[in-house]
Design a protein around this motif. Structure first.
Motif, PDB file in Angstrom:
ATOM      1  N   ASP A 107       0.810  -1.219   0.000  1.00  0.00           N
ATOM      2  CA  ASP A 107       0.000   0.000   0.000  1.00  0.00           C
ATOM      3  C   ASP A 107       0.848   1.277   0.000  1.00  0.00           C
ATOM      4  OD1 ASP A 107      -2.456  -1.145  -0.251  1.00  0.00           O
ATOM      5  OD2 ASP A 107      -2.848  -1.267   1.903  1.00  0.00           O
ATOM      6  N   PRO A 108       1.901   1.370   0.837  1.00  0.00           N
ATOM      7  CA  PRO A 108       2.720   2.598   0.806  1.00  0.00           C
ATOM      8  C   PRO A 108       3.371   2.865  -0.544  1.00  0.00           C
ATOM      9  CG  PRO A 108       3.132   1.391   2.834  1.00  0.00           C
ATOM     10  CD  PRO A 108       2.290   0.502   1.968  1.00  0.00           C
ATOM     11  N   THR A 137      13.351   4.929  -8.022  1.00  0.00           N
ATOM     12  CA  THR A 137      12.333   5.797  -8.624  1.00  0.00           C
ATOM     13  C   THR A 137      11.465   5.049  -9.627  1.00  0.00           C
ATOM     14  OG1 THR A 137      13.925   6.485 -10.326  1.00  0.00           O
ATOM     15  CG2 THR A 137      13.731   7.876  -8.347  1.00  0.00           C
ATOM     16  N   ALA A 138      11.821   3.799  -9.957  1.00  0.00           N
ATOM     17  CA  ALA A 138      11.067   3.015 -10.938  1.00  0.00           C
ATOM     18  C   ALA A 138      10.835   1.607 -10.392  1.00  0.00           C
ATOM     19  CB  ALA A 138      11.831   2.937 -12.267  1.00  0.00           C
ATOM     20  N   GLY A 175       7.257   6.131   7.579  1.00  0.00           N
ATOM     21  CA  GLY A 175       7.277   5.883   6.146  1.00  0.00           C
ATOM     22  C   GLY A 175       8.062   4.628   5.761  1.00  0.00           C
ATOM     23  N   TRP A 176       7.871   4.222   4.495  1.00  0.00           N
ATOM     24  CA  TRP A 176       8.457   2.967   4.037  1.00  0.00           C
ATOM     25  C   TRP A 176       9.977   3.042   3.933  1.00  0.00           C
ATOM     26  CZ3 TRP A 176      11.301   2.939  -0.451  1.00  0.00           C
ATOM     27  CH2 TRP A 176      11.135   4.035  -1.312  1.00  0.00           C
ATOM     28  N   ARG A 177      10.533   4.221   3.650  1.00  0.00           N
ATOM     29  CA  ARG A 177      11.990   4.337   3.536  1.00  0.00           C
ATOM     30  C   ARG A 177      12.668   4.030   4.879  1.00  0.00           C
ATOM     31  NH1 ARG A 177      10.770   8.515  -0.383  1.00  0.00           N
ATOM     32  NH2 ARG A 177      11.822   8.035  -2.365  1.00  0.00           N
ATOM     33  N   ALA A 178      12.094   4.532   5.953  1.00  0.00           N
ATOM     34  CA  ALA A 178      12.666   4.260   7.272  1.00  0.00           C
ATOM     35  C   ALA A 178      12.639   2.768   7.583  1.00  0.00           C
ATOM     36  CB  ALA A 178      11.895   5.032   8.346  1.00  0.00           C
ATOM     37  N   TRP A 189       2.691   6.045  -2.866  1.00  0.00           N
ATOM     38  CA  TRP A 189       3.818   6.955  -3.072  1.00  0.00           C
ATOM     39  C   TRP A 189       4.170   7.103  -4.542  1.00  0.00           C
ATOM     40  CZ3 TRP A 189       6.281   9.960   0.543  1.00  0.00           C
ATOM     41  CH2 TRP A 189       7.465  10.579   0.140  1.00  0.00           C
ATOM     42  N   PHE A 190       4.293   5.963  -5.258  1.00  0.00           N
ATOM     43  CA  PHE A 190       4.749   5.997  -6.643  1.00  0.00           C
ATOM     44  C   PHE A 190       3.626   5.829  -7.670  1.00  0.00           C
ATOM     45  CE2 PHE A 190       8.615   4.506  -4.388  1.00  0.00           C
ATOM     46  CZ  PHE A 190       9.508   5.473  -4.826  1.00  0.00           C
ATOM     47  N   GLY A 191       2.481   5.339  -7.223  1.00  0.00           N
ATOM     48  CA  GLY A 191       1.410   5.056  -8.167  1.00  0.00           C
ATOM     49  C   GLY A 191       1.599   3.748  -8.913  1.00  0.00           C
ATOM     50  N   TRP A 192       2.525   2.913  -8.464  1.00  0.00           N
ATOM     51  CA  TRP A 192       2.736   1.615  -9.112  1.00  0.00           C
ATOM     52  C   TRP A 192       1.539   0.715  -8.828  1.00  0.00           C
ATOM     53  CZ3 TRP A 192       8.193   0.976  -6.536  1.00  0.00           C
ATOM     54  CH2 TRP A 192       9.080   1.884  -7.116  1.00  0.00           C
ATOM     55  N   SER A 193       1.227  -0.137  -9.769  1.00  0.00           N
ATOM     56  CA  SER A 193       0.131  -1.078  -9.551  1.00  0.00           C
ATOM     57  C   SER A 193       0.548  -2.132  -8.535  1.00  0.00           C
ATOM     58  CB  SER A 193      -0.258  -1.758 -10.870  1.00  0.00           C
ATOM     59  OG  SER A 193       0.752  -2.678 -11.276  1.00  0.00           O
TER      60      SER A 193
END
Length: 441
Positions: free
Chosen positions: A55-56, A117-118, A184-187, A60-64
């Motif tokens: 979900d995060p 980023t991708a 957040g997911w990065r942490a 965050w990125f709009g990825w499916s």
């Protein structure tokens, strides 16, 4: 001899002569086992996070969810496919070197994902690097340590190291969920990387490949020289696969265990949290429910082993898979914003059933394949992860297409019914000759 005293180390009593250094009171094998335990607990952090990121990352990125699920599926597939070769790598290059490289790969993948980023980078960092690294620390790691360092108490050590994965899940699932929710997911990714790196010094300075490296005998055994690194271990792993693949029972066991992986790691571990979140449940609450599964799967596995010694393994597996399938059919009706007693009942049952399939599956491998059973089980375990990988991906695709996970729960329930029929079709091994090439009709 004047002044001789007697000292007991482990299960071995030895004479100690004054003036000579005494052996440590705690046998080095227990230190090695403790480092292994901590390493496996750290590994639970790597396996706990993917389901919390769906979900995060989607937000965050709009990825499916299908794209994210594909990265998780690569991770799970490589985890399973690496496992059969991990023991061979440890025999060839040593436990310490292989585990340090594996931990470094996990740390690199988790840390690099912070700057991605991708979606293809998620597949590379989390799918490839973390998958290969965690696969090298799969069940073969604990088996190798136990076989080399222990002659006595092997069953106890195996049970403790198996419980380490569940203990780690109990610790890291709520922790990672809290970090994702608050920071957040990065942490959370950085936390996983730091957990991997923190274990590296312990492994490098305290782990040893063989008791002979420190002049000791295995715990409870006699001193043996360290064997030369074997050649052809990987070739034997592949050869056993080709031989087993010519038999019907292998495909029945591998197929049913693939469904086991699909309905546990691929389905519940990956998609339960986002599915519960779809129904309004907080991520931390859903992750805590998954952590409870880690408590009860220890009880379920031990009890299943006790049953396997007394009852037909095929029938036990059929009951496990059938009950699991029925429970999945009811799961969509149990989803709600708050945790209620029927959901807790489902979690307790699923925890008891989670890895209860392992002891009877191993028993059937031993019955059918004798001295090659450990390698055959390694490949059956690989099928478990391949099944998990497929459902981790297809579950995300189904959520994108249908807007909910309901169809995934129903389809998985039907697959479990199929697995119950498959294990019943495994015939008993013949006792009048080799069974490796006995192909079921």
């Amino acid at each position: 001899m004047l002044g001789d005293v007697t000292q007991t180390t482990g299960t071995v009593t030895t004479d100690v002569i004054p003036g000579r250094p005494r052996r440590p009171r705690v046998h080095r094998a227990w230190i090695v086992a403790a480092v292994t335990f901590v390493t496996i607990i750290g590994g639970a952090a790597f396996n706990s996070l993917p389901g919390l990121l769906i979900d995060p990352l989607h937000t965050w990125f709009g990825w499916s969810r299908g794209e994210i699920g594909l990265a998780v599926s690569i991770d799970m597939a490589l985890y399973g496919l690496t496992a059969p070769f991990a023991a061979a790598l440890m025999d060839r290059f040593g436990i310490r070197r292989v585990v340090v490289v594996a931990l470094s790969a996990v740390a690199a993948g988790a840390l690099a994902s912070v700057w991605m980023t991708a979606s293809w980078q998620l597949m590379l960092y989390w799918g490839l690097l973390v998958g290969l690294g965690s696969g090298a620390m799969a069940m073969s790691f604990s088996v190798t340590v136990t076989n080399r360092w222990f002659t006595a108490r092997r069953g106890l050590v195996t049970g403790i190291l198996t419980a380490a994965g569940a203990s780690g899940q109990l610790v890291f699932l709520p922790l990672c969920a809290w970090i994702v929710d608050r920071h957040g997911w990065r942490a959370a990714s950085v936390t996983v990387a730091l957990a991997a790196l923190a274990v590296v010094p312990l492994v490098w300075f305290l782990m040893r490949d063989h008791p002979a490296d420190v002049g000791l005998a295995p715990y409870g055994g006699e001193h043996t020289e360290k064997p030369a690194p074997p050649k052809g271990a990987a070739a034997r792993t592949v050869r056993v696969l080709f031989d087993a693949a010519r038999t019907g029972p292998f495909w029945l066991l591998a197929g049913s265990f693939a469904i086991c992986g699909a309905s546990t790691n691929g389905l519940i571990r990956t998609h339960f949290v986002p599915s519960a979140h779809d129904h309004g449940m907080a991520i931390t609450a859903a992750a805590s429910l998954l952590a409870v599964i880690g408590v009860f799967d220890i009880v379920g596995t031990v009890f299943s082993g006790w049953l396997t010694d007394r009852y037909d393994a095929r029938r036990l597996l059929a009951v496990y898979y059938a009950l699991r399938g029925v429970s999945l059919l009811f799961l969509p009706m149990l989803m709600a914003p708050a945790v209620h007693p029927p959901m807790i009942l489902f979690i307790v049952f699923y925890g008891l059933d989670w890895v209860a399939t392992v002891p009877p599956t191993m028993a059937l491998c031993r019955e059918r394949y004798g001295e090659d059973s450990a390698i055959v089980f390694g490949w059956v375990l690989a099928s478990h992860q391949v099944g998990a990988a497929l459902v981790a991906f297809l579950g995300g695709v189904a959520r994108d297409v249908f807007g909910s996970y309901d169809v995934v729960w129903y389809a998985s329930g039907a697959l479990c019914a199929m697995a119950a029929l498959m294990v019943l079709a495994v015939r008993r091994a013949r006792t009048d000759g080799p069974v490796l090439h006995d192909v079921a009709a």
